[in-house]
Design an enzyme around this catalytic site. Structure first.
Site, mmCIF file in Angstrom:
data_model
loop_
_atom_site.group_PDB
_atom_site.id
_atom_site.type_symbol
_atom_site.label_atom_id
_atom_site.label_comp_id
_atom_site.label_asym_id
_atom_site.label_seq_id
_atom_site.Cartn_x
_atom_site.Cartn_y
_atom_site.Cartn_z
ATOM 1 N N HIS A 59 0.827 -1.199 0.000
ATOM 2 C CA HIS A 59 0.000 0.000 0.000
ATOM 3 C C HIS A 59 0.866 1.255 0.000
ATOM 4 O O HIS A 59 0.655 2.177 -0.801
ATOM 5 C CB HIS A 59 -0.918 -0.013 1.226
ATOM 6 C CG HIS A 59 -1.780 1.194 1.364
ATOM 7 N ND1 HIS A 59 -3.149 1.168 1.175
ATOM 8 C CD2 HIS A 59 -1.484 2.489 1.677
ATOM 9 C CE1 HIS A 59 -3.642 2.381 1.364
ATOM 10 N NE2 HIS A 59 -2.650 3.203 1.678
ATOM 11 N N GLU A 60 1.861 1.302 0.904
ATOM 12 C CA GLU A 60 2.694 2.499 1.025
ATOM 13 C C GLU A 60 3.592 2.689 -0.190
ATOM 14 O O GLU A 60 3.796 3.824 -0.649
ATOM 15 C CB GLU A 60 3.540 2.439 2.305
ATOM 16 C CG GLU A 60 2.738 2.354 3.597
ATOM 17 C CD GLU A 60 1.659 3.417 3.723
ATOM 18 O OE1 GLU A 60 1.808 4.516 3.139
ATOM 19 O OE2 GLU A 60 0.645 3.148 4.385
ATOM 20 N N HIS A 110 1.938 4.354 -3.014
ATOM 21 C CA HIS A 110 1.942 5.824 -2.880
ATOM 22 C C HIS A 110 3.151 6.441 -3.577
ATOM 23 O O HIS A 110 3.060 7.542 -4.138
ATOM 24 C CB HIS A 110 1.947 6.238 -1.408
ATOM 25 C CG HIS A 110 0.598 6.386 -0.793
ATOM 26 N ND1 HIS A 110 -0.312 7.328 -1.216
ATOM 27 C CD2 HIS A 110 -0.005 5.729 0.233
ATOM 28 C CE1 HIS A 110 -1.414 7.244 -0.488
ATOM 29 N NE2 HIS A 110 -1.258 6.276 0.388
#
Length: 209
Positions: free
Chosen positions: A173-174, A177
């Site tokens: 998820h990170e 980004h």
């Protein structure tokens, strides 16, 4: 040969890590190292644009990187139950993330500089995800169950490790980004049947590994 390869990797890392811009330095140093940076939101047009930007590598030896890392931690701690944060979420399009390590005793928070996922398992799990930058959004997503991660620390030391389970989900998820990928956009593309899975982290032909 191994030493030469390691030195080559470090050379490439530092070569790619461009100096922080004046705007980045201003944002990083507008408060002390123990002050949280505001978390950018998709509801603000300017902040949303930053969140969609592609992040570049950062010099781990730069003293300003230390300040950014510390302030990002404060930003994450200021949230209500956040388990990870990426530098674009505090307005800096650089490759720095914090992740809560649920795969370790005590579930510590750890930072990762210039992280790269070099391998992902084909086996995936489906689970819920939210985002600190996207108000009132939560949905189910498929993520690889196991990943291999490479990164450096603030001393420039390089690491490689295998991560699985929920912690692997947070890393994916990170790191999304860092490529300007938001879960709200992923879900919308999936609904329109126009979303094609792209391995943005692939450095080599993984099938040959």
């Amino acid at each position: 040969m191994k030493k030469i390869s390691i030195l080559f990797i470090f050379f490439i890392t530092f070569f790619n890590a461009q100096k922080l811009t004046s705007d980045e330095l201003s944002l990083i140093n507008q408060g002390d190292a123990h002050t949280a940076l505001p978390i950018y939101q998709t509801t603000d047009a300017h902040q949303h644009k930053t969140l969609l930007g592609i992040s570049t590598e950062i010099d781990p030896m730069d003293p300003n990187t230390v300040v950014l890392v510390k302030r990002m931690r404060e930003s994450l701690l200021s949230t209500d139950g956040g388990v990870g944060i990426a530098a674009p979420q505090v307005g800096i399009n650089r490759k720095v993330i914090w992740v809560q390590r649920f795969d370790k005793d005590g579930a510590p928070l750890e930072y990762f500089i210039n992280p790269v996922i070099v391998w992902k398992s084909d086996v995936q799990n489906l689970g819920p995800e939210g985002d600190l930058s996207i108000p009132d959004f939560r949905d189910q997503f498929y993520r690889s169950k196991v990943i291999q991660l490479e990164y450096v620390d603030l001393k420039g030391q390089r690491y490689s490790e295998i991560v699985e389970g929920f912690t692997a989900v947070i890393f994916q998820h990170e790191i999304d980004h860092l490529f300007g990928i938001l879960i709200s956009d992923k879900k919308e593309k999936e609904k329109n049947d126009s979303y094609k899975k792209v391995d943005a982290y692939q450095k080599n032909d993984l099938n040959k590994r």
